[in-house]
Design a protein around this motif. Structure first.
Motif, PDB file in Angstrom:
ATOM      1  N   ASN A   1      11.305 -11.972  20.660  1.00 20.38           N
ATOM      2  CA  ASN A   1      11.407 -13.384  21.374  1.00 20.38           C
ATOM      3  C   ASN A   1      10.593 -14.091  20.305  1.00 20.38           C
ATOM      4  N   PRO A   2      10.553 -15.415  20.394  1.00 17.61           N
ATOM      5  CA  PRO A   2      10.005 -16.570  19.455  1.00 17.61           C
ATOM      6  C   PRO A   2       8.570 -16.315  19.139  1.00 17.61           C
ATOM      7  N   LEU A   3       7.721 -15.647  20.315  1.00 22.65           N
ATOM      8  CA  LEU A   3       6.406 -15.650  19.932  1.00 22.65           C
ATOM      9  C   LEU A   3       6.023 -14.047  19.656  1.00 22.65           C
ATOM     10  N   GLY A   4       6.855 -13.198  19.575  1.00 19.90           N
ATOM     11  CA  GLY A   4       6.869 -11.897  19.226  1.00 19.90           C
ATOM     12  C   GLY A   4       5.734 -10.891  19.972  1.00 19.90           C
ATOM     13  N   SER A   5       5.567 -11.408  21.032  1.00 16.58           N
ATOM     14  CA  SER A   5       4.713 -10.805  22.227  1.00 16.58           C
ATOM     15  C   SER A   5       5.415 -10.479  23.612  1.00 16.58           C
ATOM     16  N   ARG A   6       4.828  -9.654  24.530  1.00 17.18           N
ATOM     17  CA  ARG A   6       5.147  -9.655  25.709  1.00 17.18           C
ATOM     18  C   ARG A   6       3.921  -8.976  26.552  1.00 17.18           C
ATOM     19  N   VAL A   7       3.956  -9.823  27.750  1.00 15.46           N
ATOM     20  CA  VAL A   7       2.839  -9.392  28.780  1.00 15.46           C
ATOM     21  C   VAL A   7       3.493  -8.821  29.732  1.00 15.46           C
ATOM     22  N   THR A   8       3.061  -7.380  30.092  1.00 15.84           N
ATOM     23  CA  THR A   8       3.400  -6.662  31.423  1.00 15.84           C
ATOM     24  C   THR A   8       2.399  -6.921  32.188  1.00 15.84           C
ATOM     25  N   PRO A   9       2.345  -7.644  33.627  1.00 14.71           N
ATOM     26  CA  PRO A   9       1.365  -7.731  34.293  1.00 14.71           C
ATOM     27  C   PRO A   9       1.193  -6.726  35.433  1.00 14.71           C
ATOM     28  N   VAL A  10       0.179  -6.272  35.926  1.00 18.74           N
ATOM     29  CA  VAL A  10      -0.005  -5.294  37.219  1.00 18.74           C
ATOM     30  C   VAL A  10      -1.117  -6.047  37.975  1.00 18.74           C
ATOM     31  N   ASN A  11      -0.430  -6.926  38.682  1.00 21.24           N
ATOM     32  CA  ASN A  11      -1.516  -7.745  39.658  1.00 21.24           C
ATOM     33  C   ASN A  11      -0.782  -7.670  41.319  1.00 21.24           C
ATOM     34  N   VAL A  12      -1.283  -8.353  42.136  1.00 13.35           N
ATOM     35  CA  VAL A  12      -1.067  -7.945  43.589  1.00 13.35           C
ATOM     36  C   VAL A  12       0.515  -8.330  43.794  1.00 13.35           C
ATOM     37  N   ALA A  13       1.266  -8.927  42.734  1.00  9.37           N
ATOM     38  CA  ALA A  13       2.779  -8.782  43.041  1.00  9.37           C
ATOM     39  C   ALA A  13       3.355  -7.621  42.791  1.00  9.37           C
ATOM     40  N   GLN A  14       2.706  -6.866  41.939  1.00  9.83           N
ATOM     41  CA  GLN A  14       3.301  -5.393  41.642  1.00  9.83           C
ATOM     42  C   GLN A  14       2.405  -4.433  42.451  1.00  9.83           C
ATOM     43  N   ILE A  15       1.377  -4.665  42.810  1.00  9.71           N
ATOM     44  CA  ILE A  15       0.665  -3.521  43.571  1.00  9.71           C
ATOM     45  C   ILE A  15      -0.033  -4.305  44.858  1.00  9.71           C
ATOM     46  N   PRO A  16       0.756  -4.115  45.915  1.00  4.18           N
ATOM     47  CA  PRO A  16       0.089  -4.918  47.193  1.00  4.18           C
ATOM     48  C   PRO A  16      -1.012  -4.621  47.405  1.00  4.18           C
ATOM     49  N   GLY A  17      -1.453  -3.289  47.279  1.00  6.94           N
ATOM     50  CA  GLY A  17      -2.856  -2.759  47.727  1.00  6.94           C
ATOM     51  C   GLY A  17      -4.047  -3.402  46.974  1.00  6.94           C
ATOM     52  N   LEU A  18      -3.678  -4.158  45.672  1.00  2.00           N
ATOM     53  CA  LEU A  18      -4.864  -5.042  44.941  1.00  2.00           C
ATOM     54  C   LEU A  18      -5.054  -6.309  45.837  1.00  2.00           C
ATOM     55  N   ASN A  19      -4.560  -6.595  46.777  1.00  2.89           N
ATOM     56  CA  ASN A  19      -4.779  -7.862  48.015  1.00  2.89           C
ATOM     57  C   ASN A  19      -6.332  -7.854  48.201  1.00  2.89           C
ATOM     58  N   THR A  20      -7.121  -8.764  48.012  1.00  2.00           N
ATOM     59  CA  THR A  20      -8.529  -9.039  48.152  1.00  2.00           C
ATOM     60  C   THR A  20      -9.321  -7.944  47.397  1.00  2.00           C
ATOM     61  N   LEU A  21      -8.710  -7.336  46.499  1.00  2.00           N
ATOM     62  CA  LEU A  21      -9.886  -6.485  45.626  1.00  2.00           C
ATOM     63  C   LEU A  21     -10.482  -6.975  44.429  1.00  2.00           C
ATOM     64  N   GLY A  22      -9.894  -8.110  43.967  1.00  2.00           N
ATOM     65  CA  GLY A  22     -10.288  -9.002  42.810  1.00  2.00           C
ATOM     66  C   GLY A  22     -10.450  -8.529  41.569  1.00  2.00           C
ATOM     67  N   ILE A  23      -9.015  -7.696  41.204  1.00  2.00           N
ATOM     68  CA  ILE A  23      -9.141  -7.211  40.137  1.00  2.00           C
ATOM     69  C   ILE A  23      -7.477  -7.023  39.748  1.00  2.00           C
ATOM     70  N   SER A  24      -7.034  -7.013  38.235  1.00  2.00           N
ATOM     71  CA  SER A  24      -5.943  -6.911  37.977  1.00  2.00           C
ATOM     72  C   SER A  24      -5.838  -6.381  36.495  1.00  2.00           C
ATOM     73  N   LEU A  25      -4.690  -6.032  36.052  1.00  2.00           N
ATOM     74  CA  LEU A  25      -4.236  -5.376  34.699  1.00  2.00           C
ATOM     75  C   LEU A  25      -3.228  -6.176  33.949  1.00  2.00           C
ATOM     76  N   VAL A  26      -3.268  -6.109  32.839  1.00  2.00           N
ATOM     77  CA  VAL A  26      -2.057  -6.554  32.100  1.00  2.00           C
ATOM     78  C   VAL A  26      -1.943  -5.606  30.844  1.00  2.00           C
ATOM     79  N   ARG A  27      -0.726  -5.151  30.065  1.00  2.00           N
ATOM     80  CA  ARG A  27      -0.306  -4.592  29.251  1.00  2.00           C
ATOM     81  C   ARG A  27       0.252  -5.709  28.212  1.00  2.00           C
ATOM     82  N   ILE A  28      -0.142  -5.889  26.874  1.00  2.00           N
ATOM     83  CA  ILE A  28       0.181  -6.749  25.938  1.00  2.00           C
ATOM     84  C   ILE A  28       0.787  -5.946  24.718  1.00  2.00           C
ATOM     85  N   ASP A  29       2.098  -6.277  24.347  1.00  2.00           N
ATOM     86  CA  ASP A  29       2.669  -5.709  23.259  1.00  2.00           C
ATOM     87  C   ASP A  29       3.007  -6.872  22.077  1.00  2.00           C
TER      88      ASP A  29
END
Length: 220
Positions: free
Chosen positions: A69-97
């Motif tokens: 893509n024009p930016l040459g990067s991609r963020v893969t999020p792992v937040n409450v949308a991907q892991i419902p059990g993260l709800n209320t735990l106050g943490i998330s993760l991303v992979r960036i290529d």
């Protein structure tokens, strides 16, 4: 009396800091019920007796994101949308290529501090402090290095190595949010008045019109 008000002011300040991030959970977990139509600050909990291992699981962070893509990067999020059990735990993760020369452009996370670790490659990273100093703090980091971006501050990463780069970042919110500066300013819908932007950036309206006509992609 003066001492009393000083102590009161101190505790009010401490309380304001305590409320500046996701609230602490009041139970073991609160798996998000994505089917609920109730709107709350976060996600509604489903019955904890219905919780399963997959509510706390995500598969695929080992797979490279598509950086064509024009930016040459991609963020893969792992937040409450991907892991419902993260709800209320106050943490998330991303992979960036990052492709060679790829960039995760200037952006902010309105609800989270970010701590980033380089897995492969070499990244030029930095953030800008708030007004009035607007001081740029930058560093080139390598495999195994760690860098922190404070909550709410504009920050970026760019691949300055000779090969693709990969990073993993943790964020102090189940849903940190992303505001990509160029997209927000020049790609808003409806568009911000070119009179406003021309004055703010001290450029001719033609420059603003050209920028607003660009395609501002999202790498998330």
């Amino acid at each position: 009396m003066k001492s009393f008000f000083l102590v009161l002011s101190f505790f009010a300040l401490v309380a304001s800091f305590a409320l500046a991030s996701d609230p602490s959970p009041l139970q073991d977990f609160c798996v998000a019920d994505n089917a609920s139509k109730v709107f709350v600050n976060g996600k509604v909990c489903k019955d904890p007796k219905l919780a399963q291992a997959n509510d706390f699981f995500f598969c695929g962070l080992n797979k490279p994101g598509n950086t064509a893509n024009p930016l040459g990067s991609r963020v893969t999020p792992v937040n409450v949308a991907q892991i419902p059990g993260l709800n209320t735990l106050g943490i998330s993760l991303v992979r960036i290529d990052y492709a060679r020369g790829g960039q995760n452009p200037p952006h902010t996370h309105p609800r989270a501090t970010e701590i980033l670790t380089v897995l492969e490659g070499s990244l030029y990273v930095g953030f800008v402090t708030s007004n009035p100093d607007n001081r740029l703090i930058t560093k080139t980091i390598q495999k195994g290095d760690v860098f922190v971006f404070p909550e709410g501050l504009i920050h970026f990463q760019q691949n300055v190595g000779s090969k693709n780069a990969v990073a993993i970042a943790a964020l102090s919110s189940q849903n940190p949010g992303v505001i990509t500066i160029a997209n927000a300013v020049f790609g808003s819908k409806p568009a911000i008045s070119n009179d406003v932007l021309a004055k703010a950036f001290q450029v001719d309206k033609k420059v603003v019109n050209r920028l607003q006509s660009q395609f501002w992609m999202d790498n998330n």
